[in-house]
Design an enzyme around this catalytic site. Structure first.
Site, PDB file in Angstrom:
ATOM      1  N   LYS A 159       0.858  -1.192   0.000  1.00 31.92           N
ATOM      2  CA  LYS A 159       0.000   0.000   0.000  1.00 31.92           C
ATOM      3  C   LYS A 159       0.883   1.226   0.000  1.00 31.92           C
ATOM      4  CE  LYS A 159      -4.048   2.052   0.624  1.00 31.92           C
ATOM      5  NZ  LYS A 159      -3.715   2.864  -0.570  1.00 31.92           N
TER       6      LYS A 159
ATOM      7  N   LYS B 127       5.122   2.047  -3.056  1.00 29.13           N
ATOM      8  CA  LYS B 127       5.103   3.452  -3.485  1.00 29.13           C
ATOM      9  C   LYS B 127       5.305   3.515  -4.982  1.00 29.13           C
ATOM     10  CE  LYS B 127       4.828   7.458  -1.313  1.00 29.13           C
ATOM     11  NZ  LYS B 127       4.240   7.655   0.042  1.00 29.13           N
TER      12      LYS B 127
HETATM   13  N1  GLU Z   1       0.848   8.938   0.355  1.00 33.74           N
HETATM   14  C1  GLU Z   1       0.366   8.784   1.699  1.00 33.74           C
HETATM   15  C2  GLU Z   1       1.474   8.360   2.626  1.00 33.74           C
HETATM   16  O1  GLU Z   1       2.633   8.590   2.365  1.00 33.74           O
HETATM   17  C3  GLU Z   1      -0.853   7.880   1.765  1.00 33.74           C
HETATM   18  C4  GLU Z   1      -0.647   6.491   1.295  1.00 33.74           C
HETATM   19  C5  GLU Z   1      -1.952   5.692   1.198  1.00 33.74           C
HETATM   20  O2  GLU Z   1      -2.996   6.223   1.525  1.00 33.74           O
HETATM   21  O3  GLU Z   1      -1.867   4.556   0.753  1.00 33.74           O
HETATM   22  O4  GLU Z   1       1.236   7.861   3.689  1.00 33.74           O
END
Ligand code: GLU
Length: 415
Positions: free
Chosen positions: A64, A100
């Site tokens: 995620k 990511k």
């Molecule tokens: N980009 C956000 C983070 O760095 C959210 C990631 C997500 O919601 O999966 O936590």
């Protein structure tokens, strides 16, 4: 960057009785895919952009993490951010691993149609890597719900089934969750409120916010609404400062209408260079933009006694040590900004059950998780006499180690 981030892993392992197999598994990203995307520009020409998706570790569930659009994006940065997501999801006890993605692009230089083609191209390229049970993207720096909507739509047409759970942070109209928009800031806000007494924060405490995008604007609004005094907000162009407290609603409106600088003329306000934000006289400093904003050369300037990391990795490891020596408490990114991925998880749960919660339900559940994990990490830091960052890593690593062991000794990768 990843090598720097990995030093946290060794530090945390020193406080736990961890099997070397666990560290071997967490020291390297499982897979990073690099693709060159090609799109048609509005003038008829073709242009290509480098893009990545990293699935760092899926021991605790599907990977995620967000997708960022930034001209400085790189494979190393994506892998580091994916490593942080692995620990962030474990800190919050979400049933996810870490991932990511990124496209190396300045999104402000594209038209809306070009941006949509690029977003769809990303999903075409990575459609076999992502999936609701495999890898679930979300917004990050310079991406938003509109982009997530296009991406979910593209994925659904590729697989031939409406699949909202493949991406979180979508528009409400396409299965997004209420409360996702301000979740990153709100999580940090609930954390600060839970620990206010321990941190010695009183009503009227002064807050400076570095970075005035989604997280920065919402944290300024929430803290001002709770009786804190927001004395500075900054973006890449400058820092708006007023020791008596800024009108946060006016600052948000100015930011939307063309720039914070317009408020520099207002009585009591001053307009400073962007880097001034770090050294503003305040009680709570909130870095809410990009990595490495507080480094060895400006760490001495920090006057706050608490730093709330809403950005990912805003403090370099060297600066981290300097702040700790001065007794400054850092509420670390993998805890402080985890409200975003937590409400992403709620969105995924709602998509899968097909039944949607009220905003009050979302807030109440977010508050409960932030308070439980925040308090546990606070306790751990006191018991072990370590920083909140080290305690958060220990907390997460204990969960990761348990899961790695539970998978058995002959199994290495899941989906
Ligand atoms: N980009 C956000 C983070 O760095 C959210 C990631 C997500 O919601 O999966 O936590």
């Amino acid at each position: 960057m990843l090598a720097n981030a990995l030093t946290r892993l060794d530090e945390a392992a020193a406080h736990l009785n961890i099997d070397s197999d666990v560290l071997e598994k967490l020291k390297f990203p499982r897979e990073t895919t690099q693709v060159r995307l090609m799109i048609r520009m509005d003038d008829g020409s073709r242009k290509s952009f480098m893009a990545w998706r990293c699935r760092y570790d899926d021991t605790r569930g599907p990977t995620k993490g967000g997708i960022r659009f930034h001209p400085d994006a790189s494979a190393d940065e994506v892998e580091t951010l994916a490593f942080w997501m692995t620990f962030k999801c474990a800190v919050m006890n979400l049933p996810y691993g870490g991932g990511k993605g990124a496209i190396k692009v300045d999104p402000h230089a594209l038209s809306k149609a070009e941006l949509e083609r690029l977003s769809r191209a990303y999903i075409q390229a990575f459609s076999r890597i992502i999936g609701p049970d495999r890898d679930i993207p979300a917004p990050d720096v310079y991406t938003n719900s509109m982009i997530m909507g296009w991406m979910a739509d593209e994925y659904s047409s590729i697989v031939g089934a409406t699949t909202p759970a493949v991406i979180t942070g979508k528009p409400i109209a396409l299965g997004g969750s209420l409360g996702r928009e301000d979740a990153t800031a709100r999580g940090g806000f609930y954390l600060i409120r839970r620990l206010a007494k321990e941190l010695g924060l009183e009503l009227g405490a002064r807050v400076a916010v570095q970075g005035f995008g989604n997280a920065g604007q919402h944290i300024a609004r929430l803290m001002a609404g709770d009786g804190y005094r927001v004395v500075a907000v900054s973006d890449s162009r400058g820092c708006l400062h007023n020791p008596a407290g800024l009108d946060v609603a006016a600052a948000i409106a100015a930011k939307k209408e063309g720039g914070l600088a317009a408020l520099g003329q207002v009585k009591g306000n001053e307009w400073l260079p962007p880097e001034a934000a770090i050294g503003i006289d305040c009680d709570v400093l909130v870095p809410a933009a990009l990595e490495d904003m507080i480094h060895k050369d400006n760490a001495e300037e920090v006057k706050a006694k608490i730093v709330l990391e809403l950005a990912n990795g805003p403090i370099t490891p060297e600066a981290d040590k300097l702040l700790a020596q001065r007794g400054i408490v850092v509420l670390p990114d993998i805890l402080a900004n985890a409200g975003g991925v937590t409400v992403s998880y709620f969105e995924w749960v709602q998509n899968r059950q097909g039944y949607y919660w009220t905003v009050e339900e979302v807030h109440q559940r977010l508050k409960a998780v932030m308070e439980t994990e925040g308090w546990a990490i606070w306790q751990r830091s006191k018991e072990l006499g370590i920083t909140m960052r080290s305690a958060a890593y220990v907390h997460a690593l204990a969960r990761l180690a348990q899961a790695i062991e539970a998978h058995g000794t002959q199994q290495f990768f899941t989906a």
